[in-house]
Motif scaffolding. Sequence first.
Motif, PDB file in Angstrom:
ATOM      1  N   GLY A  96       0.824  -1.212   0.000  1.00 59.01           N
ATOM      2  CA  GLY A  96       0.000   0.000   0.000  1.00 59.01           C
ATOM      3  C   GLY A  96       0.853   1.255   0.000  1.00 59.01           C
ATOM      4  N   TRP A  97       1.876   1.228   0.844  1.00 58.50           N
ATOM      5  CA  TRP A  97       2.781   2.371   0.881  1.00 58.50           C
ATOM      6  C   TRP A  97       3.407   2.609  -0.494  1.00 58.50           C
ATOM      7  CZ3 TRP A  97       7.905   2.375  -0.433  1.00 58.50           C
ATOM      8  CH2 TRP A  97       8.562   3.596  -0.268  1.00 58.50           C
ATOM      9  N   ALA A  98       3.864   1.535  -1.131  1.00 62.63           N
ATOM     10  CA  ALA A  98       4.548   1.661  -2.425  1.00 62.63           C
ATOM     11  C   ALA A  98       3.637   2.280  -3.481  1.00 62.63           C
ATOM     12  CB  ALA A  98       5.061   0.303  -2.891  1.00 62.63           C
ATOM     13  N   ILE A  99       2.369   1.905  -3.458  1.00 66.63           N
ATOM     14  CA  ILE A  99       1.419   2.460  -4.433  1.00 66.63           C
ATOM     15  C   ILE A  99       1.244   3.958  -4.208  1.00 66.63           C
ATOM     16  CG2 ILE A  99      -1.001   2.445  -5.160  1.00 66.63           C
ATOM     17  CD1 ILE A  99      -0.914  -0.622  -4.567  1.00 66.63           C
ATOM     18  N   PHE A 100       1.020   4.348  -2.961  1.00 66.93           N
ATOM     19  CA  PHE A 100       0.835   5.771  -2.656  1.00 66.93           C
ATOM     20  C   PHE A 100       2.117   6.562  -2.930  1.00 66.93           C
ATOM     21  CE2 PHE A 100      -2.864   4.273  -0.311  1.00 66.93           C
ATOM     22  CZ  PHE A 100      -3.780   5.266  -0.589  1.00 66.93           C
ATOM     23  N   PHE A 101       3.257   5.996  -2.557  1.00 59.52           N
ATOM     24  CA  PHE A 101       4.525   6.688  -2.772  1.00 59.52           C
ATOM     25  C   PHE A 101       4.809   6.856  -4.264  1.00 59.52           C
ATOM     26  CE2 PHE A 101       9.219   6.691  -3.153  1.00 59.52           C
ATOM     27  CZ  PHE A 101       9.475   7.868  -2.472  1.00 59.52           C
ATOM     28  N   ALA A 102       4.619   5.790  -5.021  1.00 59.94           N
ATOM     29  CA  ALA A 102       4.873   5.866  -6.470  1.00 59.94           C
ATOM     30  C   ALA A 102       3.950   6.880  -7.131  1.00 59.94           C
ATOM     31  CB  ALA A 102       4.701   4.489  -7.106  1.00 59.94           C
ATOM     32  N   THR A 103       2.706   6.927  -6.698  1.00 60.88           N
ATOM     33  CA  THR A 103       1.758   7.890  -7.257  1.00 60.88           C
ATOM     34  C   THR A 103       2.180   9.318  -6.915  1.00 60.88           C
ATOM     35  OG1 THR A 103      -0.001   6.256  -7.020  1.00 60.88           O
ATOM     36  CG2 THR A 103      -0.676   8.534  -7.370  1.00 60.88           C
ATOM     37  N   SER A 104       2.639   9.521  -5.687  1.00 61.06           N
ATOM     38  CA  SER A 104       3.077  10.858  -5.276  1.00 61.06           C
ATOM     39  C   SER A 104       4.332  11.283  -6.027  1.00 61.06           C
ATOM     40  CB  SER A 104       3.337  10.885  -3.768  1.00 61.06           C
ATOM     41  OG  SER A 104       2.157  10.608  -3.060  1.00 61.06           O
ATOM     42  N   VAL A 105       5.277  10.363  -6.185  1.00 60.59           N
ATOM     43  CA  VAL A 105       6.493  10.681  -6.940  1.00 60.59           C
ATOM     44  C   VAL A 105       6.143  10.985  -8.394  1.00 60.59           C
ATOM     45  CG1 VAL A 105       8.652   9.721  -7.838  1.00 60.59           C
ATOM     46  CG2 VAL A 105       8.068   9.431  -5.425  1.00 60.59           C
ATOM     47  N   ALA A 106       5.254  10.187  -8.970  1.00 57.98           N
ATOM     48  CA  ALA A 106       4.836  10.430 -10.361  1.00 57.98           C
ATOM     49  C   ALA A 106       4.172  11.796 -10.488  1.00 57.98           C
ATOM     50  CB  ALA A 106       3.892   9.320 -10.823  1.00 57.98           C
ATOM     51  N   ALA A 107       3.327  12.150  -9.508  1.00 56.25           N
ATOM     52  CA  ALA A 107       2.682  13.462  -9.551  1.00 56.25           C
ATOM     53  C   ALA A 107       3.725  14.574  -9.480  1.00 56.25           C
ATOM     54  CB  ALA A 107       1.678  13.593  -8.411  1.00 56.25           C
ATOM     55  N   LEU A 108       4.720  14.396  -8.625  1.00 60.81           N
ATOM     56  CA  LEU A 108       5.777  15.405  -8.532  1.00 60.81           C
ATOM     57  C   LEU A 108       6.546  15.517  -9.850  1.00 60.81           C
ATOM     58  CD1 LEU A 108       7.410  17.432  -6.898  1.00 60.81           C
ATOM     59  CD2 LEU A 108       8.781  15.521  -6.041  1.00 60.81           C
TER      60      LEU A 108
END
Length: 118
Positions: A96-108
């Motif tokens: 779950g963390w990896a999904i949220f983190f990857a999405t946040s990094v992609a947004a950045l």
Amino acid sequence: MFAAYVTITIVGSVFTAIAAGTYLIGHDYPKAQLDMKRLPHSWMPRLGTLLAAGSLGLQAGFAVPVLGNLAAAGLVLYFIGALIAHLRVGSRQLVGWAIFFATSVAALVVNLGHHGPW
């Protein structure tokens, strides 16, 4: 690039808004996560508010690009903190963390790529 920017920003905003909602309504899942990480339940509203601010900031970035950049960077920092909390207690439940983190990094990345840093 514009289509990727819009899509990833909206997906990131929706993901974090849902997470914020679960924290703010006091759902059982965030309580279990806080218990597992040995954090007090009094942090739930604060964490939910940070997630909600990130979600709204991503959306505000469509009108004021620097807000989107700052919100995405803030979400990346939030999820780095979440990783530290997981690792501190020896948790290896990081999907779950990896999904949220990857999405946040992609947004950045797409925000910076589309608008530049300022």
